[in-house]
Scaffold this motif. Structure first.
Motif, PDB file in Angstrom:
ATOM      1  N   GLN A  37      65.437  37.139 -98.599  1.00 43.62           N
ATOM      2  CA  GLN A  37      64.050  36.999 -98.157  1.00 43.62           C
ATOM      3  C   GLN A  37      63.737  38.035 -97.091  1.00 43.62           C
ATOM      4  O   GLN A  37      64.438  38.158 -96.089  1.00 43.62           O
ATOM      5  N   ALA A  38      62.668  38.758 -97.340  1.00 45.02           N
ATOM      6  CA  ALA A  38      62.212  39.773 -96.392  1.00 45.02           C
ATOM      7  C   ALA A  38      61.260  39.145 -95.382  1.00 45.02           C
ATOM      8  O   ALA A  38      60.712  38.071 -95.611  1.00 45.02           O
ATOM      9  N   LEU A  45      53.476  42.944 -96.644  1.00 51.28           N
ATOM     10  CA  LEU A  45      53.449  43.868 -95.516  1.00 51.28           C
ATOM     11  C   LEU A  45      54.474  43.435 -94.476  1.00 51.28           C
ATOM     12  O   LEU A  45      54.626  42.248 -94.188  1.00 51.28           O
ATOM     13  N   VAL A  46      55.158  44.419 -93.897  1.00 47.42           N
ATOM     14  CA  VAL A  46      56.195  44.186 -92.891  1.00 47.42           C
ATOM     15  C   VAL A  46      55.572  44.389 -91.514  1.00 47.42           C
ATOM     16  O   VAL A  46      54.909  45.401 -91.280  1.00 47.42           O
ATOM     17  N   PRO A  47      55.773  43.461 -90.566  1.00 45.51           N
ATOM     18  CA  PRO A  47      55.216  43.647 -89.220  1.00 45.51           C
ATOM     19  C   PRO A  47      55.855  44.843 -88.511  1.00 45.51           C
ATOM     20  O   PRO A  47      56.977  45.242 -88.834  1.00 45.51           O
ATOM     21  N   ASP A  48      55.145  45.381 -87.545  1.00 42.51           N
ATOM     22  CA  ASP A  48      55.668  46.505 -86.758  1.00 42.51           C
ATOM     23  C   ASP A  48      56.856  46.098 -85.897  1.00 42.51           C
ATOM     24  O   ASP A  48      57.808  46.846 -85.742  1.00 42.51           O
ATOM     25  N   LEU A 124      62.072  47.391 -99.583  1.00 42.61           N
ATOM     26  CA  LEU A 124      60.873  48.134 -99.200  1.00 42.61           C
ATOM     27  C   LEU A 124      61.246  49.087 -98.071  1.00 42.61           C
ATOM     28  O   LEU A 124      62.061  48.745 -97.210  1.00 42.61           O
ATOM     29  N   ALA A 125      60.641  50.244 -98.053  1.00 45.42           N
ATOM     30  CA  ALA A 125      61.001  51.262 -97.062  1.00 45.42           C
ATOM     31  C   ALA A 125      60.853  50.764 -95.622  1.00 45.42           C
ATOM     32  O   ALA A 125      61.651  51.116 -94.761  1.00 45.42           O
ATOM     33  N   ALA A 126      59.856  49.921 -95.360  1.00 44.43           N
ATOM     34  CA  ALA A 126      59.604  49.462 -93.992  1.00 44.43           C
ATOM     35  C   ALA A 126      60.518  48.315 -93.564  1.00 44.43           C
ATOM     36  O   ALA A 126      60.588  47.994 -92.375  1.00 44.43           O
ATOM     37  N   MET A 127      61.231  47.706 -94.510  1.00 41.52           N
ATOM     38  CA  MET A 127      62.083  46.559 -94.170  1.00 41.52           C
ATOM     39  C   MET A 127      63.270  46.968 -93.303  1.00 41.52           C
ATOM     40  O   MET A 127      63.882  48.003 -93.521  1.00 41.52           O
ATOM     41  N   ARG A 128      63.584  46.079 -92.337  1.00 42.89           N
ATOM     42  CA  ARG A 128      64.756  46.275 -91.488  1.00 42.89           C
ATOM     43  C   ARG A 128      65.738  45.125 -91.587  1.00 42.89           C
ATOM     44  O   ARG A 128      66.842  45.200 -91.053  1.00 42.89           O
ATOM     45  N   VAL A 129      65.334  44.029 -92.275  1.00 43.87           N
ATOM     46  CA  VAL A 129      66.200  42.856 -92.399  1.00 43.87           C
ATOM     47  C   VAL A 129      65.876  42.100 -93.682  1.00 43.87           C
ATOM     48  O   VAL A 129      64.741  42.131 -94.166  1.00 43.87           O
ATOM     49  N   GLU A 130      66.906  41.459 -94.246  1.00 43.66           N
ATOM     50  CA  GLU A 130      66.757  40.580 -95.398  1.00 43.66           C
ATOM     51  C   GLU A 130      67.782  39.460 -95.233  1.00 43.66           C
ATOM     52  O   GLU A 130      68.910  39.715 -94.815  1.00 43.66           O
ATOM     53  N   ILE A 131      67.368  38.226 -95.542  1.00 45.90           N
ATOM     54  CA  ILE A 131      68.230  37.066 -95.322  1.00 45.90           C
ATOM     55  C   ILE A 131      68.300  36.236 -96.603  1.00 45.90           C
ATOM     56  O   ILE A 131      67.270  35.928 -97.206  1.00 45.90           O
ATOM     57  N   ARG A 132      69.525  35.881 -97.016  1.00 55.44           N
ATOM     58  CA  ARG A 132      69.709  34.956 -98.141  1.00 55.44           C
ATOM     59  C   ARG A 132      70.648  33.847 -97.696  1.00 55.44           C
ATOM     60  O   ARG A 132      71.497  34.076 -96.816  1.00 55.44           O
ATOM     61  N   VAL A 133      70.466  32.677 -98.270  1.00 55.19           N
ATOM     62  CA  VAL A 133      71.268  31.529 -97.845  1.00 55.19           C
ATOM     63  C   VAL A 133      71.730  30.713 -99.046  1.00 55.19           C
ATOM     64  O   VAL A 133      71.173  30.791-100.125  1.00 55.19           O
ATOM     65  N   THR A 134      72.745  29.908 -98.768  1.00 55.51           N
ATOM     66  CA  THR A 134      73.203  28.855 -99.659  1.00 55.51           C
ATOM     67  C   THR A 134      73.020  27.537 -98.912  1.00 55.51           C
ATOM     68  O   THR A 134      73.305  27.463 -97.709  1.00 55.51           O
ATOM     69  N   ALA A 135      72.552  26.514 -99.623  1.00 49.04           N
ATOM     70  CA  ALA A 135      72.339  25.206 -99.000  1.00 49.04           C
ATOM     71  C   ALA A 135      72.857  24.111 -99.918  1.00 49.04           C
ATOM     72  O   ALA A 135      72.902  24.273-101.141  1.00 49.04           O
ATOM     73  N   ILE A 136      73.212  22.990 -99.317  1.00 49.60           N
ATOM     74  CA  ILE A 136      73.552  21.777-100.038  1.00 49.60           C
ATOM     75  C   ILE A 136      72.548  20.712 -99.586  1.00 49.60           C
ATOM     76  O   ILE A 136      72.558  20.303 -98.419  1.00 49.60           O
ATOM     77  N   VAL A 137      71.665  20.322-100.506  1.00 47.51           N
ATOM     78  CA  VAL A 137      70.591  19.386-100.163  1.00 47.51           C
ATOM     79  C   VAL A 137      71.189  18.064 -99.668  1.00 47.51           C
ATOM     80  O   VAL A 137      72.089  17.495-100.294  1.00 47.51           O
TER      81      VAL A 137
END
Length: 141
Positions: A37-38, A45-48, A124-137
């Motif tokens: 997730q970006a 759009l990515v914030p400044d 995306l060129a402007a992205m600086r971070v991306e997060i993915r997770v695993t969960a157990i409901v």
């Protein structure tokens, strides 16, 4: 046999699903995996501000988890990808400070495992971070 459910977050998730043909989340039984997730808004759009981008990425993880009935409190594993300049030898404290603040704010004392990776490009060129997770409901109750 376990039931498989795919989820697509309203807004940005729907746009990415239409453009690239993938879902943001999948739930198999009580296990949930989400795509990276970006920190984008619904117009992609990515914030400044780096801090705003990281907070928005955490918000988008939450929105994506919700599409399949999970929350941050169910998260057991986090992978984060941080843009670094070629030749940098570490991910900066500016990234780590905000990540740690968000973990404390959203996880209610739970400490999932975390793999943090420095990369030179993201989706995306402007992205600086991306997060993915695993969960157990239900595991965070």
């Amino acid at each position: 046999m376990s039931t498989v459910t795919f989820g697509v977050a309203p807004g940005y998730g729907e746009k990415l699903h239409a453009a690239l043909g993938y879902s943001g989340a999948v739930r198999v039984g009580d296990r949930v995996e989400i795509s990276g997730q970006a920190g984008v808004d619904d117009d992609l759009l990515v914030p400044d501000s780096l801090e705003d981008e990281i907070v928005r990425a955490f918000d988008n993880v939450e929105r994506t988890l919700a599409t399949v009935g999970a929350t941050w409190k169910d998260v057991i594993h986090v992978n984060s990808y941080h843009k670094v300049a070629p030749g940098d030898d570490a991910i900066g404290d500016d990234h780590n400070r905000v990540m740690a603040e968000q973990f404390r704010r959203r996880l209610g004392g739970r400490a999932p495992i975390w793999t943090e990776t420095g990369v030179t490009v993201l989706g995306l060129a402007a992205m600086r971070v991306e997060i993915r997770v695993t969960a157990i409901v239900g595991s965070g109750e």
